[in-house]
Design a protein around this motif. Structure first.
Motif, mmCIF file in Angstrom:
data_model
loop_
_atom_site.group_PDB
_atom_site.id
_atom_site.type_symbol
_atom_site.label_atom_id
_atom_site.label_comp_id
_atom_site.label_asym_id
_atom_site.label_seq_id
_atom_site.Cartn_x
_atom_site.Cartn_y
_atom_site.Cartn_z
ATOM 1 N N HIS A 1 -8.821 2.370 1.695
ATOM 2 C CA HIS A 1 -8.497 2.624 3.104
ATOM 3 C C HIS A 1 -9.698 2.223 3.961
ATOM 4 O O HIS A 1 -10.825 2.574 3.645
ATOM 5 C CB HIS A 1 -8.206 4.111 3.328
ATOM 6 C CG HIS A 1 -7.047 4.642 2.524
ATOM 7 N ND1 HIS A 1 -7.207 5.410 1.390
ATOM 8 C CD2 HIS A 1 -5.717 4.498 2.699
ATOM 9 C CE1 HIS A 1 -6.006 5.737 0.913
ATOM 10 N NE2 HIS A 1 -5.079 5.189 1.679
ATOM 11 N N HIS B 1 -4.759 -0.413 6.264
ATOM 12 C CA HIS B 1 -4.821 0.053 7.655
ATOM 13 C C HIS B 1 -5.558 -0.914 8.594
ATOM 14 O O HIS B 1 -4.934 -1.573 9.387
ATOM 15 C CB HIS B 1 -5.382 1.474 7.770
ATOM 16 C CG HIS B 1 -4.638 2.454 6.929
ATOM 17 N ND1 HIS B 1 -3.280 2.626 7.033
ATOM 18 C CD2 HIS B 1 -5.044 3.277 5.919
ATOM 19 C CE1 HIS B 1 -2.876 3.520 6.140
ATOM 20 N NE2 HIS B 1 -3.924 3.922 5.444
ATOM 21 N N ASP C 1 2.484 3.043 3.109
ATOM 22 C CA ASP C 1 1.616 4.176 2.841
ATOM 23 C C ASP C 1 2.422 5.226 2.063
ATOM 24 O O ASP C 1 3.565 4.991 1.706
ATOM 25 C CB ASP C 1 0.994 4.742 4.125
ATOM 26 C CG ASP C 1 -0.397 5.349 3.845
ATOM 27 O OD1 ASP C 1 -0.773 5.461 2.660
ATOM 28 O OD2 ASP C 1 -1.102 5.719 4.806
ATOM 29 N N HIS D 1 0.829 -1.213 0.000
ATOM 30 C CA HIS D 1 0.000 0.000 0.000
ATOM 31 C C HIS D 1 0.863 1.263 0.000
ATOM 32 O O HIS D 1 1.595 1.520 0.955
ATOM 33 C CB HIS D 1 -0.933 0.032 1.219
ATOM 34 C CG HIS D 1 -1.780 1.264 1.269
ATOM 35 N ND1 HIS D 1 -2.876 1.442 0.445
ATOM 36 C CD2 HIS D 1 -1.686 2.409 1.997
ATOM 37 C CE1 HIS D 1 -3.407 2.629 0.674
ATOM 38 N NE2 HIS D 1 -2.708 3.242 1.620
ATOM 39 N N HIS E 1 1.357 5.452 -2.168
ATOM 40 C CA HIS E 1 0.938 6.474 -3.136
ATOM 41 C C HIS E 1 2.240 7.150 -3.559
ATOM 42 O O HIS E 1 2.589 8.208 -3.032
ATOM 43 C CB HIS E 1 0.001 7.496 -2.490
ATOM 44 C CG HIS E 1 -1.036 6.902 -1.570
ATOM 45 N ND1 HIS E 1 -2.229 6.406 -2.030
ATOM 46 C CD2 HIS E 1 -1.040 6.688 -0.229
ATOM 47 C CE1 HIS E 1 -2.927 5.928 -0.999
ATOM 48 N NE2 HIS E 1 -2.227 6.081 0.104
HETATM 49 ZN ZN LIG Z 1 -2.905 5.309 1.939
#
Ligand SMILES: [Zn+2]
Length: 439
Positions: A212, A249, A300, A65, A67
Motif C-alpha cells: 500500500h 492506491h 481492495d 489488489h 485481501h
Molecule cells: Zn489493501
C-alpha cells in the motif's frame, strides 16, 4: 480437452483491440488455439461446443489488489473513522486463524469467479492458505504474505512475516498459476531496512513486490515531517521501485512521484471504489496513464470496497475521473475495459494471459446479453462499464477449465462454502462484539 465457444461478440484486447462481432474461440487444454469471425471451420470431433447466444466474450478480469480472506469483516464499521487502527488490526490479531483465512478465501474466490475474475493479487496473513484455496478452485493468484512491523495473527514478532514468506515462496514456487511473494504492508508500517529486505527476497525469486502506498493522510504527514519527502520518494530512496513493483492506491502523488513511477517502470493498482468510499481521495489516474504508467483495477478487501468484481470499479472510475477532470470524453469505455483485463495483466508484468489471442491462456468471460439491463447493445464496451454487473456473467473459463457455467460455479457448492464459513465465524463475531461502541 477442446472447447468451442461460438456465436459470441468477442472483445479480444489484442494490440489492435480487434473485435469479432459474431465469432468463435477454440481452446485446447489451458490455451487458446484459435479465435476469429464467423463459424469455426475445423473438425468438431472431440470438441465440446457452447453456443454463446450473441453474448459478449472477453478475457477474464484481473483484480490487482485485494485481501479475499477479509470477507468476515464485510459490512462491519463501514462509516467508522480510522477503523484500520481502531478495530481491523486488533480484531485480526485476536480472531484470524488459518482455518478462517482458508475458508474466507474459498468464499471470496467463489465471488471473484462468479464476477468473471480469473486472476487476482492478494496480500494477507497465513497466505499459504489463500494459495491452497486458489489452487483448489482453479483461479490464478499472486499471493503475498504480509510483512509488517507489529505482531500479527500469524507471527508473534514484528516482521515475522519475512520468515513465513521465505518458506511459503520456496514451497509454492513451482505450483502452476500460483505466484507467491512477500508483501510489505505499507510504507508507514515497515522500516526502510525491512522494505529493502523484503524487496530483495522478491527480487531473487523474480516475484511480484506489492504494498500500500500514498493512501492515508497521516502517512503523507509522517513522511513529510520525518523524512521531508513523499512516501513514493521514500520507496525510491529505499531502492524498491522497479518493474516488478505494484503500488496499491497511490492517491496522493506529486508530479515528481509520477515521473519516478514512469522512470522506474513501476505499476499501480487503482482502487477507486475503496478510496472514495473511505473519503480518502481520487488517485490521479489521468496523469498516471498519460505518463505511460501501467495501471490495473483493484477492489481492495471485501470490507474496503464491499465487492470483489471489477464492474463497480470500472463504473466508478468513469464517473470520478470524468467529473474530477470535468471532461466527458476522458476514459472512454474501451480503455476502462482494457484496464480491467489486459491492463491488469500488464500491471502484474504478465503477457501470457489478458487477451484473446492464439497461444494465450484460455481465461475467458462470457456475458449474457439477454437480461433486462443488457438491451440494446450498440457498444459492448459501454454495456460492460455502464449497464452490466456480476449477475450477467454466465460462463467463466480459467486456464482452460470451465469454473462457472450458466451462472453457477462448477468447482464448488456456494451454499456449502457459506455454511462452512458461517460456522467458523462464531469466535470472530464474538470478538467483534467487543468493538460494538465504535462500530
Ligand atoms: Zn489493501
Amino acid at each position: 480437452m477442446k472447447v468451442l465457444i461460438r456465436n459470441v461478440n468477442i472483445l479480444t484486447m489484442d494490440d489492435a483491440m480487434t473485435r469479432y462481432a459474431s465469432g468463435f474461440v477454440l481452446t485446447d487444454g489451458e490455451k487458446i488455439a484459435e479465435a476469429g469471425n464467423g463459424e469455426y471451420q475445423g473438425s468438431l470431433s472431440g470438441v465440446q461446443t457452447i453456443d454463446g447466444h450473441q453474448g459478449i466474450l472477453l478475457p477474464g478480469f484481473v483484480n490487482t489488489h485485494t485481501h479475499v480472506s477479509m470477507i468476515p469483516f464485510r459490512s462491519m464499521g463501514d462509516d467508522c473513522r480510522d477503523r484500520l487502527n481502531r478495530f481491523l488490526f486488533p480484531l485480526e490479531l485476536k480472531a484470524m486463524t488459518p482455518e478462517l483465512v482458508y475458508q474466507a478465501a474459498r468464499y471470496g474466490i467463489c465471488e471473484l469467479l462468479l464476477g468473471g475474475v480469473t486472476t487476482f493479487a492478494d496480500m494477507y496473513y497465513f497466505e499459504d492458505r489463500v494459495a491452497e484455496a486458489a489452487k483448489e478452485l482453479g483461479i490464478r493468484v499472486y499471493a503475498g504474505e504480509t510483512v509488517i512491523g507489529q505482531p500479527t495473527c500469524d507471527a508473534a514478532e514484528p516482521y515475522g512475516g519475512l520468515e513465513i514468506a521465505e518458506r511459503f515462496m520456496k514451497e509454492w514456487k513451482d505450483v502452476p498459476h500460483i505466484h507467491p511473494f512477500a508483501a510489505p504492508h505499507a510504507t508507514n508500517t515497515c522500516s526502510g531496512e525491512k522494505l529493502r529486505e523484503t524487496f530483495e527476497l522478491d527480487r531473487k525469486a523474480d516475484a511480484l513486490f506489492s504494498l500500500h502506498n500514498a493512501e492515508m493522510d497521516y502517512e503523507m504527514k509522517y513522511f513529510r515531517d520525518t523524512f521531508d519527502c513523499s512516501p513514493t520518494e521514500y520507496l525510491d530512496q529505499c531502492g524498491v521501485l522497479d518493474r516488478r513493483t505494484l503500488l496499491a492506491h497511490c492517491i496522493h502523488l506529486s508530479e515528481h512521484d509520477i515521473s519516478l513511477l514512469r522512470e522506474k517502470r513501476t505499476a499501480v493498482a487503482h482502487c477507486i471504489g475503496a478510496n472514495t468510499k473511505a473519503g480518502k481521495g481520487v488517485a490521479p489516474l489521468k496523469e498516471l496513464t498519460d505518463a505511460g504508467v501501467r495501471a490495473g483495477f483493484g477492489s481492495d478487501g471485501p470490507s474496503s470496497g464491499n465487492t470483489l468484481d471489477l464492474f463497480v470499479q470500472m463504473r466508478l472510475a468513469a464517473s470520478f475521473h470524468k467529473t474530477y477532470n470535468h471532461d466527458r470524453a476522458l476514459f472512454p469505455t474501451e480503455k476502462l475495459v482494457r484496464m480491467a483485463t489486459r491492463g491488469g495483466a500488464e500491471a502484474l508484468s504478465a503477457s501470457h494471459y489478458g487477451s484473446i489471442e492464439k497461444g494465450r491462456a484460455a481465461d475467458l468471460v462470457l456475458m449474457e446479453t439477454e437480461s433486462v439491463n443488457m438491451f440494446p447493445c450498440y457498444d459492448p464496451y459501454a454495456v460492460l462499464v455502464y449497464s452490466a454487473n456480476a449477475g450477467n456473467v454466465s460462463l467463466v473459463m480459467a486456464a482452460g477449465k470451465i469454473v462457472v457455467k450458466d451462472k453457477k460455479l462448477t468447482v464448488a457448492d456456494l451454499s456449502e462454502e457459506r455454511r462452512k464459513l458461517n460456522d467458523l465465524m462464531g469466535p470472530f463475531s464474538r470478538a467483534a462484539a467487543e468493538y460494538r461502541d465504535i462500530l
